[in-house]
Design a protein around this motif. Sequence first.
Motif, mmCIF file in Angstrom:
data_model
loop_
_atom_site.group_PDB
_atom_site.id
_atom_site.type_symbol
_atom_site.label_atom_id
_atom_site.label_comp_id
_atom_site.label_asym_id
_atom_site.label_seq_id
_atom_site.Cartn_x
_atom_site.Cartn_y
_atom_site.Cartn_z
ATOM 1 N N LYS A 42 137.654 52.190 -75.051
ATOM 2 C CA LYS A 42 136.446 52.081 -75.408
ATOM 3 C C LYS A 42 136.052 50.596 -75.632
ATOM 4 O O LYS A 42 134.843 50.040 -75.644
ATOM 5 C CB LYS A 42 136.290 52.643 -76.764
ATOM 6 C CG LYS A 42 136.205 54.102 -77.164
ATOM 7 C CD LYS A 42 136.160 54.752 -78.362
ATOM 8 C CE LYS A 42 136.124 56.291 -78.209
ATOM 9 N NZ LYS A 42 136.124 56.667 -79.483
ATOM 10 N N THR A 43 137.245 49.675 -75.779
ATOM 11 C CA THR A 43 136.927 48.271 -75.799
ATOM 12 C C THR A 43 136.548 47.742 -74.647
ATOM 13 O O THR A 43 135.565 46.922 -74.392
ATOM 14 C CB THR A 43 138.251 47.599 -76.391
ATOM 15 O OG1 THR A 43 138.764 48.259 -77.534
ATOM 16 C CG2 THR A 43 138.060 46.257 -76.586
ATOM 17 N N ASP A 44 137.245 48.229 -73.475
ATOM 18 C CA ASP A 44 137.033 47.943 -72.112
ATOM 19 C C ASP A 44 135.389 48.149 -71.728
ATOM 20 O O ASP A 44 134.643 47.420 -71.409
ATOM 21 C CB ASP A 44 137.887 48.444 -71.175
ATOM 22 C CG ASP A 44 139.117 48.283 -71.019
ATOM 23 O OD1 ASP A 44 139.462 46.943 -71.723
ATOM 24 O OD2 ASP A 44 140.295 49.002 -70.742
ATOM 25 N N LEU A 45 134.993 49.329 -72.134
ATOM 26 C CA LEU A 45 133.649 49.695 -71.621
ATOM 27 C C LEU A 45 132.637 48.938 -72.672
ATOM 28 O O LEU A 45 131.676 48.441 -72.200
ATOM 29 C CB LEU A 45 133.445 51.312 -72.182
ATOM 30 C CG LEU A 45 134.107 52.229 -71.087
ATOM 31 C CD1 LEU A 45 134.218 53.845 -71.637
ATOM 32 C CD2 LEU A 45 133.726 52.084 -69.806
ATOM 33 N N ALA A 46 133.013 48.610 -74.069
ATOM 34 C CA ALA A 46 132.042 48.029 -74.885
ATOM 35 C C ALA A 46 131.807 46.599 -74.249
ATOM 36 O O ALA A 46 130.895 46.009 -74.058
ATOM 37 C CB ALA A 46 132.822 47.782 -76.330
ATOM 38 N N ALA A 47 133.038 45.820 -73.673
ATOM 39 C CA ALA A 47 132.889 44.609 -73.262
ATOM 40 C C ALA A 47 132.265 44.558 -71.900
ATOM 41 O O ALA A 47 131.202 43.765 -71.753
ATOM 42 C CB ALA A 47 134.519 44.299 -72.895
ATOM 43 N N ALA A 48 132.236 45.666 -70.989
ATOM 44 C CA ALA A 48 131.599 45.694 -69.753
ATOM 45 C C ALA A 48 130.218 45.721 -70.023
ATOM 46 O O ALA A 48 129.010 45.333 -69.487
ATOM 47 C CB ALA A 48 131.993 46.458 -68.895
ATOM 48 N N LEU A 49 129.803 46.796 -71.020
ATOM 49 C CA LEU A 49 128.470 47.154 -71.473
ATOM 50 C C LEU A 49 127.607 45.804 -72.153
ATOM 51 O O LEU A 49 126.588 45.395 -71.727
ATOM 52 C CB LEU A 49 128.542 48.185 -72.603
ATOM 53 C CG LEU A 49 127.109 48.537 -73.130
ATOM 54 C CD1 LEU A 49 126.307 48.946 -71.857
ATOM 55 C CD2 LEU A 49 127.200 49.647 -74.180
ATOM 56 N N SER A 50 128.368 45.016 -72.866
ATOM 57 C CA SER A 50 128.050 43.850 -73.446
ATOM 58 C C SER A 50 127.725 42.667 -72.371
ATOM 59 O O SER A 50 126.706 42.118 -72.531
ATOM 60 C CB SER A 50 129.007 43.151 -74.439
ATOM 61 O OG SER A 50 128.631 41.911 -74.959
ATOM 62 N N ALA A 51 128.592 42.630 -71.435
ATOM 63 C CA ALA A 51 128.327 41.653 -70.094
ATOM 64 C C ALA A 51 127.123 42.227 -69.748
ATOM 65 O O ALA A 51 126.187 41.226 -69.059
ATOM 66 C CB ALA A 51 129.383 41.729 -69.225
ATOM 67 N N LEU A 52 126.799 43.575 -69.188
ATOM 68 C CA LEU A 52 125.492 44.006 -68.580
ATOM 69 C C LEU A 52 124.460 43.690 -69.342
ATOM 70 O O LEU A 52 123.401 43.472 -68.643
ATOM 71 C CB LEU A 52 125.793 45.353 -68.245
ATOM 72 C CG LEU A 52 125.082 46.278 -67.353
ATOM 73 C CD1 LEU A 52 124.523 45.479 -66.095
ATOM 74 C CD2 LEU A 52 125.330 47.672 -67.315
ATOM 75 N N GLU A 53 124.485 43.945 -70.658
ATOM 76 C CA GLU A 53 123.304 43.778 -71.190
ATOM 77 C C GLU A 53 123.001 41.953 -71.396
ATOM 78 O O GLU A 53 121.909 41.850 -71.437
ATOM 79 C CB GLU A 53 123.857 44.002 -72.825
ATOM 80 C CG GLU A 53 123.789 45.679 -73.136
ATOM 81 C CD GLU A 53 124.118 46.082 -74.759
ATOM 82 O OE1 GLU A 53 124.784 45.075 -75.257
ATOM 83 O OE2 GLU A 53 123.875 47.332 -74.850
ATOM 84 N N GLY A 54 123.950 41.284 -71.416
ATOM 85 C CA GLY A 54 123.663 39.831 -71.268
ATOM 86 C C GLY A 54 122.999 39.523 -69.888
ATOM 87 O O GLY A 54 121.976 38.858 -70.130
ATOM 88 N N ARG A 55 123.501 39.945 -68.980
ATOM 89 C CA ARG A 55 122.722 39.776 -67.524
ATOM 90 C C ARG A 55 121.141 40.546 -67.651
ATOM 91 O O ARG A 55 120.421 39.839 -67.094
ATOM 92 C CB ARG A 55 123.466 40.726 -66.346
ATOM 93 C CG ARG A 55 125.084 39.793 -66.195
ATOM 94 C CD ARG A 55 125.773 40.527 -64.964
ATOM 95 N NE ARG A 55 125.041 40.905 -63.855
ATOM 96 C CZ ARG A 55 125.395 41.658 -63.177
ATOM 97 N NH1 ARG A 55 126.450 42.582 -63.321
ATOM 98 N NH2 ARG A 55 124.677 41.982 -61.960
ATOM 99 N N LEU A 56 121.359 41.561 -68.069
ATOM 100 C CA LEU A 56 119.899 42.174 -67.986
ATOM 101 C C LEU A 56 118.939 41.301 -69.131
ATOM 102 O O LEU A 56 117.672 41.263 -68.650
ATOM 103 C CB LEU A 56 119.851 43.699 -68.529
ATOM 104 C CG LEU A 56 120.497 44.802 -67.626
ATOM 105 C CD1 LEU A 56 120.551 46.265 -68.282
ATOM 106 C CD2 LEU A 56 119.809 44.647 -66.306
ATOM 107 N N ASP A 57 119.381 41.041 -70.307
ATOM 108 C CA ASP A 57 118.453 40.272 -71.027
ATOM 109 C C ASP A 57 118.118 39.191 -70.191
ATOM 110 O O ASP A 57 116.856 38.615 -70.491
ATOM 111 C CB ASP A 57 119.233 39.847 -72.343
ATOM 112 C CG ASP A 57 119.513 40.856 -73.116
ATOM 113 O OD1 ASP A 57 118.914 42.119 -73.019
ATOM 114 O OD2 ASP A 57 120.332 41.130 -74.128
#
Length: 118
Positions: A42-57
Motif C-alpha cells: 500500500k505504501t508503494d501504491l500511495a507513493a506512486a499515486l502521490s507522484a502521479l497526482e503531482g504530475r497531474l497537478d
Amino acid sequence: MVFAFDTLGFSKRLREAGIPGEQAEAHAEAARDFIMVELVTKTDLAAALSALEGRLDGRIENLETRLEAKIREGDAALAGRIDGLEAKIERLSLQLTVRLGALMVAGIGALALIQRLN
C-alpha cells in the motif's frame, strides 16, 4: 518494498499436500524469486499515486494558465470588434440623421411650394 517470504513454511505446506520435497522447495524458491519481487505494498501504491497526482497537478496548472491566456486574447479580440461595430453604428446613425434632415427639408420645401400655389 521487499517482503519476507517464508520459503520453509511454503515448501512444508506443499509437502503436506503431497508434493515431493524437491519440487516443494523448487516451487518455494521460484515463488520467492519471481512472484514476490512483483508484489507492491500500500505504501508503494500511495507513493506512486502521490507522484502521479503531482504530475497531474502540474499539467492541470499549465493548462489553466494557457486557457486563461487564450480567454484573455479572445476577450481583447472581441472588445476590438465591439469597438469597431460601435463606431460603425455611430457613423450609420449620423448618416441616417443627415438623410432624415434632408428629407425633412425637402418635405418642408414641398409644403411651402404647395401653399404658394394655392
